[in-house]
Write a protein that holds these residues in place. Structure first.
Motif, mmCIF file in Angstrom:
data_model
loop_
_atom_site.group_PDB
_atom_site.id
_atom_site.type_symbol
_atom_site.label_atom_id
_atom_site.label_comp_id
_atom_site.label_asym_id
_atom_site.label_seq_id
_atom_site.Cartn_x
_atom_site.Cartn_y
_atom_site.Cartn_z
ATOM 1 N N ILE A 85 42.938 -4.634 -4.389
ATOM 2 C CA ILE A 85 44.347 -4.245 -4.425
ATOM 3 C C ILE A 85 45.079 -4.750 -3.185
ATOM 4 O O ILE A 85 46.188 -5.290 -3.262
ATOM 5 N N ARG A 86 44.446 -4.585 -2.018
ATOM 6 C CA ARG A 86 45.063 -5.056 -0.779
ATOM 7 C C ARG A 86 45.288 -6.570 -0.815
ATOM 8 O O ARG A 86 46.320 -7.080 -0.371
ATOM 9 N N ALA A 87 44.305 -7.305 -1.355
ATOM 10 C CA ALA A 87 44.425 -8.757 -1.442
ATOM 11 C C ALA A 87 45.570 -9.155 -2.370
ATOM 12 O O ALA A 87 46.323 -10.101 -2.083
ATOM 13 N N VAL A 88 45.710 -8.454 -3.497
ATOM 14 C CA VAL A 88 46.799 -8.741 -4.426
ATOM 15 C C VAL A 88 48.142 -8.470 -3.752
ATOM 16 O O VAL A 88 49.069 -9.295 -3.812
ATOM 17 N N LYS A 89 48.266 -7.336 -3.086
ATOM 18 C CA LYS A 89 49.515 -6.990 -2.408
ATOM 19 C C LYS A 89 49.864 -8.026 -1.335
ATOM 20 O O LYS A 89 51.037 -8.368 -1.151
ATOM 21 N N HIS A 90 48.844 -8.519 -0.650
ATOM 22 C CA HIS A 90 49.067 -9.491 0.423
ATOM 23 C C HIS A 90 49.723 -10.767 -0.100
ATOM 24 O O HIS A 90 50.480 -11.430 0.621
ATOM 25 N N GLU A 91 49.437 -11.120 -1.349
ATOM 26 C CA GLU A 91 50.019 -12.327 -1.943
ATOM 27 C C GLU A 91 51.479 -12.141 -2.362
ATOM 28 O O GLU A 91 52.156 -13.118 -2.680
ATOM 29 N N LYS A 92 51.942 -10.900 -2.396
ATOM 30 C CA LYS A 92 53.329 -10.576 -2.768
ATOM 31 C C LYS A 92 53.729 -11.235 -4.097
ATOM 32 O O LYS A 92 54.705 -12.000 -4.173
ATOM 33 N N PRO A 93 52.984 -10.932 -5.160
ATOM 34 C CA PRO A 93 53.266 -11.600 -6.441
ATOM 35 C C PRO A 93 54.527 -11.066 -7.109
ATOM 36 O O PRO A 93 54.903 -9.900 -6.949
ATOM 37 N N ASP A 94 55.168 -11.943 -7.883
ATOM 38 C CA ASP A 94 56.269 -11.521 -8.751
ATOM 39 C C ASP A 94 55.721 -11.028 -10.089
ATOM 40 O O ASP A 94 56.330 -10.169 -10.731
ATOM 41 N N TYR A 95 54.578 -11.601 -10.485
ATOM 42 C CA TYR A 95 53.924 -11.212 -11.741
ATOM 43 C C TYR A 95 52.415 -11.278 -11.548
ATOM 44 O O TYR A 95 51.917 -12.146 -10.820
ATOM 45 N N ILE A 96 51.722 -10.367 -12.209
ATOM 46 C CA ILE A 96 50.256 -10.393 -12.243
ATOM 47 C C ILE A 96 49.838 -10.708 -13.677
ATOM 48 O O ILE A 96 50.288 -10.054 -14.628
ATOM 49 N N LEU A 97 48.999 -11.722 -13.825
ATOM 50 C CA LEU A 97 48.503 -12.124 -15.135
ATOM 51 C C LEU A 97 47.003 -11.876 -15.185
ATOM 52 O O LEU A 97 46.282 -12.218 -14.245
ATOM 53 N N VAL A 98 46.553 -11.283 -16.274
ATOM 54 C CA VAL A 98 45.140 -10.925 -16.422
ATOM 55 C C VAL A 98 44.569 -11.683 -17.605
ATOM 56 O O VAL A 98 45.099 -11.605 -18.722
ATOM 57 N N GLY A 99 43.476 -12.402 -17.360
ATOM 58 C CA GLY A 99 42.931 -13.294 -18.378
ATOM 59 C C GLY A 99 41.783 -12.750 -19.194
ATOM 60 O O GLY A 99 41.100 -13.504 -19.876
ATOM 61 N N GLY A 100 41.549 -11.440 -19.131
ATOM 62 C CA GLY A 100 40.533 -10.853 -19.987
ATOM 63 C C GLY A 100 39.209 -10.563 -19.310
ATOM 64 O O GLY A 100 38.959 -10.961 -18.167
#
Length: 316
Positions: A85-100
């Protein structure tokens, strides 16, 4: 003569001891690396420059940040997956895409772990999710999995995730019209041996045609059919499934997939063909074969720059 013999024996003994020490040290290094790669992940960053996609007169600074996750298989990085979660937040994404394949169909406990993660991701930014083969088989094989998929997906949707089960949604990404599509392949395309080939018509039957005037992002779990996705009309395809080939060979790539295919062409990384960009995640988890070597797990971060510039893709 005896002195020479004793000296020769001593040299041979020293060579054996040195060889044994080298083998022991090498084996220990391999074991430590195997353990490390099962505990840690890296962030793989790509910069994709796209000429003003549909003549929308974009500002040259229009950049959309995407984070792509795939093949977690119930893996936790830290308590409650807080490291991830911390790593995702660090990237400051506009959208998160999940590939399954956030779950593993043979392990019901992975459903709760996946939901725990999803409920944190939706607090960061909009999340779009497509099924992998594990979710797909849970959905289809109700005689084996009962209503497990139904309950899991109901909780995913309740959390606020945009579920793309062979479906598409149009999104305005900072003024850029984008269509995000999630493709479920025919199950036979995932067969370990004698897998069915995917046809363009299979894609059309599942999700229709790309929408004219939109930049087309396709979430297609397996990268094996990348040329088909390109011919269908995807501008960018995001895939996973092959776990990076489990073992990475320098200068060659992945060794073998979980489906026992040697030297997969699209094991992990970025692949260009014409205007199409395919990005394949090496995944964040494992299943069945709990092994990674020279093939670290990865979180994929994509900076999509919608303006005229040179085609540059720089993994960092």
């Amino acid at each position: 003569m005896k002195k020479l013999k004793r000296k020769s024996l001593k040299i041979r003994k020293n060579i054996k001891e040195a060889a044994l020490a080298a083998i022991t040290a090498g084996s220990l290094s391999v074991v430590m690396e195997l353990r490390r790669e099962l505990r840690e992940f890296l962030i793989r960053r790509y910069r994709i420059c796209v000429p003003d996609p549909r003549g929308t007169g974009l500002d040259s600074q229009t950049t959309v940040k995407l984070v792509f996750l795939s093949d977690l298989h119930g893996k936790r990085y830290g308590t409650g997956n807080q490291e991830l979660i911390r790593a995702v937040k660090h990237e400051k994404p506009d959208y998160i895409l999940v590939g399954g394949d956030l779950v593993t169909r043979s392990n019901p406990k992975t459903d709760a772990i996946a939901l725990e993660l999803i409920r944190q991701l939706v607090k960061i930014c909009p999340v779009y999710l497509a099924n992998g083969n594990h979710e797909q088989k849970m959905r289809i094989c109700t005689e084996e999995y009962g209503d497990r998929y139904e309950k899991y997906m109901a909780a995913v949707q309740e959390a606020g995730v945009h579920v793309l089960e062979s479906a598409s949604e149009e999104v305005s990404m900072k003024g850029v019209p984008v269509q995000i599509s999630g493709l479920e392949l025919p199950v036979k395309c995932y067969a370990r041996f004698f897998a069915q080939k995917l046809q363009i018509q299979d894609v059309r039957d599942a999700i229709g045609e790309p929408k004219e005037g939109c930049y087309q992002i396709l979430l297609a779990h397996t990268p094996v059919f990348m040329p088909v996705y390109q011919k269908w009309g995807a501008d960018m395809t995001l895939s996973g499934h092959l776990h990076g080939g489990i073992i990475g060979l320098p200068g060659i790539g992945g060794l073998i997939t979980p489906q026992a295919v040697l030297f997969p062409k699209y094991a992990g990384g970025i692949y260009r063909e014409g205007k199409h960009v395919g990005i394949v995640s090496r995944g964040l988890g494992t299943h069945t074969v709990n092994l990674r070597f020279c093939n670290p797990a990865e979180l994929v971060s994509v900076s999509l720059e919608f303006h005229s510039c040179e085609n540059v893709d720089n993994p960092v």
